[in-house]
Design a protein around this motif. Structure first.
Motif, PDB file in Angstrom:
ATOM      1  N   SER A  34       0.843  -1.195   0.000  1.00 17.60           N
ATOM      2  CA  SER A  34       0.000   0.000   0.000  1.00 17.60           C
ATOM      3  C   SER A  34       0.877   1.244   0.000  1.00 17.60           C
ATOM      4  O   SER A  34       2.075   1.185   0.318  1.00 17.60           O
ATOM      5  N   ALA A  35       0.275   2.371  -0.348  1.00 11.06           N
ATOM      6  CA  ALA A  35       1.011   3.635  -0.333  1.00 11.06           C
ATOM      7  C   ALA A  35       1.536   3.935   1.069  1.00 11.06           C
ATOM      8  O   ALA A  35       2.668   4.424   1.235  1.00 11.06           O
ATOM      9  N   ALA A  36       0.742   3.634   2.089  1.00 10.82           N
ATOM     10  CA  ALA A  36       1.170   3.873   3.472  1.00 10.82           C
ATOM     11  C   ALA A  36       2.374   3.001   3.831  1.00 10.82           C
ATOM     12  O   ALA A  36       3.334   3.473   4.471  1.00 10.82           O
ATOM     13  N   GLY A  73       2.084   8.425 -11.018  1.00 11.12           N
ATOM     14  CA  GLY A  73       1.172   8.550  -9.887  1.00 11.12           C
ATOM     15  C   GLY A  73       1.289   7.480  -8.823  1.00 11.12           C
ATOM     16  O   GLY A  73       0.573   7.518  -7.823  1.00 11.12           O
ATOM     17  N   ASP A  74       2.184   6.508  -9.024  1.00 10.50           N
ATOM     18  CA  ASP A  74       2.380   5.434  -8.044  1.00 10.50           C
ATOM     19  C   ASP A  74       3.843   5.392  -7.622  1.00 10.50           C
ATOM     20  O   ASP A  74       4.746   5.707  -8.397  1.00 10.50           O
ATOM     21  N   TRP A  75       4.080   4.952  -6.387  1.00 12.86           N
ATOM     22  CA  TRP A  75       5.445   4.814  -5.905  1.00 12.86           C
ATOM     23  C   TRP A  75       6.089   3.528  -6.422  1.00 12.86           C
ATOM     24  O   TRP A  75       5.444   2.484  -6.484  1.00 12.86           O
ATOM     25  N   LYS A  76       7.373   3.642  -6.785  1.00 10.16           N
ATOM     26  CA  LYS A  76       8.175   2.463  -7.130  1.00 10.16           C
ATOM     27  C   LYS A  76       9.539   2.629  -6.488  1.00 10.16           C
ATOM     28  O   LYS A  76      10.061   3.743  -6.393  1.00 10.16           O
ATOM     29  N   GLY A  77      10.109   1.517  -6.029  1.00 12.84           N
ATOM     30  CA  GLY A  77      11.406   1.621  -5.382  1.00 12.84           C
ATOM     31  C   GLY A  77      12.132   0.292  -5.301  1.00 12.84           C
ATOM     32  O   GLY A  77      11.526  -0.772  -5.419  1.00 12.84           O
ATOM     33  N   THR A  78      13.447   0.374  -5.076  1.00 20.14           N
ATOM     34  CA  THR A  78      14.309  -0.800  -4.939  1.00 20.14           C
ATOM     35  C   THR A  78      14.795  -0.875  -3.503  1.00 20.14           C
ATOM     36  O   THR A  78      15.377   0.093  -2.990  1.00 20.14           O
TER      37      THR A  78
END
Length: 207
Positions: free
Chosen positions: A55-57, A76-81
């Protein structure tokens, strides 16, 4: 010897994931870091295989905890490594591939200046449009949004070491494999990898 970090980025619809999967099937020496994302899974996507879906949270809590090697807001969405997906593997001598966007790539290059980066381009804007629609995963509004964003994404091609134009899929895969192979043959990496051999070859046997 520390592994090599590879970065692959592209605008949405350029065929990045398909090329990366084909390269990984050919090259067993590279491990793919699976990204985290706050967006919902698309049809056919599975958790921990295509992405770690949170989730975004949850994502924002991970950011606050310093868990990410890189992260960015993409469409508009978070992405990460996650750090745990990269640093231990590199330290163990394994090559790691990050399939990320140009924002994340910029963060990674700041941390790992010797990372090898590749940007994939479509053969035309029309081809990009066609490929997005063929996926059948997004609404018309989302497709238009992604096409509008593609020009901005492609404008960052100059920040990357290599460019691959995905006009013919098999050619693009072969070119990507060639980039990875040639990067491993750079002199400094070969000297570190074969230090004993080079020392033995240059030894003066008369002494």
């Amino acid at each position: 010897m520390r592994g090599t970090l590879f970065i692959v980025a592209a605008p949405s619809g350029a065929g990045k994931s398909s090329i990366v999967n084909a390269v990984l099937a050919r090259d067993p020496n590279i491990c793919l870091s699976i990204s985290f994302t706050s967006r919902a899974p698309r049809p056919g996507e599975r958790h921990a295989e295509h992405y770690h879906f949170v989730s975004a949270a949850e994502f924002e809590n991970m950011v606050a905890a310093g868990d990410f090697f890189e992260h960015a807001l993409v469409h508009g969405d978070w992405k990460g490594t996650a750090r745990q997906s990269v640093e231990p593997q590199l330290n163990a001598g394994r090559d790691v591939l990050l399939e990320i966007d140009w924002q994340g790539a910029r963060q990674v290059r700041a941390k790992v200046p010797d990372a090898i980066s590749v940007f994939i381009l479509p053969p035309s804007r029309a081809a990009l449009d066609e490929r997005m629609r063929k996926r059948g995963q997004d609404s018309e509004a989302v497709i238009r949004q992604r096409l509008d964003a593609a020009r901005e994404e492609m404008s960052h091609y100059g920040e990357f070491d290599y460019l691959v134009v995905n006009e013919d899929f098999d050619t693009a895969v072969s070119e990507m494999c060639a980039i990875f192979t040639s990067s491993r043959l750079l002199r400094d990496r070969q000297v570190a990898r074969h230090a004993r051999l080079i020392s033995a070859l240059l030894a003066d046997d008369r002494s």
